[in-house]
Write an enzyme that holds these catalytic residues in place. Structure first.
Site, PDB file in Angstrom:
ATOM      1  N   GLY A 278       0.829  -1.921   4.144  1.00  0.00           N
ATOM      2  CA  GLY A 278       1.477  -0.675   3.968  1.00  0.00           C
ATOM      3  C   GLY A 278       2.741  -0.407   4.905  1.00  0.00           C
ATOM      4  CB  SER A 279       3.197   0.106   8.560  1.00  0.00           C
ATOM      5  OG  SER A 279       1.884   1.031   8.630  1.00  0.00           O
TER       6      SER A 279
ATOM      7  CG  ASP B  71      -6.150  -2.721   3.150  1.00  0.00           C
ATOM      8  OD1 ASP B  71      -5.134  -2.304   3.654  1.00  0.00           O
ATOM      9  OD2 ASP B  71      -6.867  -2.079   2.418  1.00  0.00           O
ATOM     10  N   GLY B  72      -5.107  -4.178   6.251  1.00  0.00           N
ATOM     11  CA  GLY B  72      -4.833  -3.402   7.267  1.00  0.00           C
ATOM     12  C   GLY B  72      -4.070  -4.467   8.398  1.00  0.00           C
ATOM     13  N   GLY B  73      -2.872  -3.582   9.065  1.00  0.00           N
ATOM     14  CA  GLY B  73      -2.312  -4.263  10.168  1.00  0.00           C
ATOM     15  C   GLY B  73      -1.599  -5.414   9.822  1.00  0.00           C
TER      16      GLY B  73
ATOM     17  CG  ASP C 265      -4.874   2.162   0.554  1.00  0.00           C
ATOM     18  OD1 ASP C 265      -6.111   1.366   0.736  1.00  0.00           O
ATOM     19  OD2 ASP C 265      -3.989   1.859   0.962  1.00  0.00           O
TER      20      ASP C 265
ATOM     21  CG  HIS D 250      -9.087   0.191  -0.828  1.00  0.00           C
ATOM     22  ND1 HIS D 250      -8.583  -0.245   0.374  1.00  0.00           N
ATOM     23  CD2 HIS D 250     -10.436   0.027  -0.658  1.00  0.00           C
ATOM     24  CE1 HIS D 250      -9.683  -0.088   1.364  1.00  0.00           C
ATOM     25  NE2 HIS D 250     -10.728  -0.187   0.743  1.00  0.00           N
TER      26      HIS D 250
ATOM     27  CG  MET E 105     -11.285   3.308   1.656  1.00  0.00           C
ATOM     28  SD  MET E 105      -9.763   3.116   2.585  1.00  0.00           S
ATOM     29  CE  MET E 105      -8.679   3.368   1.517  1.00  0.00           C
TER      30      MET E 105
ATOM     31  CG  HIS F 104      -3.703  -1.583  -1.669  1.00  0.00           C
ATOM     32  ND1 HIS F 104      -4.891  -2.469  -2.045  1.00  0.00           N
ATOM     33  CD2 HIS F 104      -4.218  -0.725  -0.669  1.00  0.00           C
ATOM     34  CE1 HIS F 104      -5.866  -1.925  -1.164  1.00  0.00           C
ATOM     35  NE2 HIS F 104      -5.381  -1.167  -0.479  1.00  0.00           N
TER      36      HIS F 104
ATOM     37  CG  MET G  56     -11.930  -2.966   4.926  1.00  0.00           C
ATOM     38  SD  MET G  56     -10.152  -2.661   3.934  1.00  0.00           S
ATOM     39  CE  MET G  56      -9.518  -1.505   5.226  1.00  0.00           C
TER      40      MET G  56
ATOM     41  CG  MET H 204      -8.184   7.190   2.169  1.00  0.00           C
ATOM     42  SD  MET H 204      -7.355   7.314   3.770  1.00  0.00           S
ATOM     43  CE  MET H 204      -6.789   5.417   3.994  1.00  0.00           C
TER      44      MET H 204
ATOM     45  CB  SER I 127      -0.915   0.063   1.201  1.00  0.00           C
ATOM     46  OG  SER I 127      -1.479   1.350   1.406  1.00  0.00           O
TER      47      SER I 127
ATOM     48  N   GLY J  80      -9.464   3.972   6.773  1.00  0.00           N
ATOM     49  CA  GLY J  80      -9.153   5.353   6.869  1.00  0.00           C
ATOM     50  C   GLY J  80      -7.590   5.655   7.402  1.00  0.00           C
ATOM     51  CG  PHE J  81      -6.720   6.700  10.065  1.00  0.00           C
ATOM     52  CD1 PHE J  81      -6.120   7.963  10.002  1.00  0.00           C
ATOM     53  CD2 PHE J  81      -7.851   6.536  10.611  1.00  0.00           C
ATOM     54  CE1 PHE J  81      -6.960   9.235  10.332  1.00  0.00           C
ATOM     55  CE2 PHE J  81      -8.873   7.661  10.757  1.00  0.00           C
ATOM     56  CZ  PHE J  81      -8.436   8.914  10.676  1.00  0.00           C
ATOM     57  N   GLY J  82      -3.472   4.051   7.827  1.00  0.00           N
ATOM     58  CA  GLY J  82      -2.489   3.047   7.840  1.00  0.00           C
ATOM     59  C   GLY J  82      -2.181   3.088   9.444  1.00  0.00           C
ATOM     60  N   GLY J  83      -1.297   1.699   9.394  1.00  0.00           N
ATOM     61  CA  GLY J  83      -0.696   1.761  10.726  1.00  0.00           C
ATOM     62  C   GLY J  83      -1.361   1.367  11.946  1.00  0.00           C
TER      63      GLY J  83
END
Ligand code: DX5
Ligand code: ZN
Length: 215
Positions: free
Chosen positions: A193-194, A171-173, A35, A66, A68, A33, A137, A37, A8, A142-145
């Site tokens: 991402g992170s 997607d996420g974490g 994102d 993606h 959002m 990816h 999800m 927003m 991401s 809405g936020f990375g990390g």
């Protein structure tokens, strides 16, 4: 199922996007990816079609966009023109779900449908015939990390049982540890991402994620 890693770009160094994309190519990322927003469907604003079009000029890896956004249908043409190879939008948005899928597919782009953590996986069932991917999800969008929500795995397991050949994205974490949980549940398209861009060696991290997804 083939494992695909989709870094991401939300977590990349925006002052050096081209270099960051090169790290993904070097690491043999399967997808990129992106994102989007809109500051309405989610509180954040990220980037839109013109930025994606610019990235497309310097990257050969397929683009996994993606959205959002509250009204994705109004922008599908723009993202297709920008070079999206796949467009995923949220079932919780205001646009008509079937119309939006049909619009994406009519432009020769693969369609994906995303569900937020509080949405049941059954919500996507009526649309499966034209979908190339479902995104489960594993954080609130809405936020990375943010931290991976392992309690989303029953949704992945249920969908994998129903659709043995479908691309299921998480997607996420996601990091080299949590990807094992997601892979065991049946996810095969992995967004990170992170974990990728905050690591010392993004290319090596992409490889590790791919290996660990099947551990
Ligand atoms: C969250 C985005 C994600 C995000 C993931 O709303 O959809 O793609 O960039 O970031 P990490 O991997 O840092 O959780
Ligand atoms: Zn995303």
């Amino acid at each position: 199922m083939e494992i695909k890693i989709s870094p991401s770009m939300l977590a990349c160094d925006f002052a050096n996007i081209q270099k960051e994309l090169e790290k993904c190519e070097k690491g043999k990322a399967d997808l990129i990816h992106l994102d989007v927003m809109d500051g309405h469907f989610v509180p954040n604003i990220s980037f839109g079609a013109p930025v994606i079009a610019a990235m497309k000029k310097v990257c050969t890896v397929p683009f996994d966009v993606h959205l959002m956004m509250t009204n994705p249908l109004d922008y599908i043409q723009d993202f297709a023109d920008a070079g999206a190879d796949m467009i995923t939008f949220h079932i919780e948005c205001d646009s008509d779900t079937q119309q939006t899928i049909d619009k994406i597919v009519s432009l020769g782009v693969k369609a994906g449908l995303a569900v937020k953590p509080k949405t049941d996986i059954e919500a996507v069932y009526p649309y499966l015939d034209k979908l190339s991917m479902v995104l489960v999800m594993t954080v609130e969008p809405g936020f990375g990390g943010q931290s991976f929500m392992a309690d989303m795995m029953p949704k992945v397991e249920k969908l994998r049982k129903k659709c043995p050949d479908l691309d299921i994205q998480v997607d996420g974490g996601i990091n080299p540890q949590t990807v094992q949980t997601a892979g065991k549940a049946g996810a095969n398209v992995i967004v990170a991402g992170s974990a990728v861009f905050k690591s010392d060696d993004p290319a090596a991290t992409i490889k590790t994620l791919k290996e660990n997804a099947v551990k």
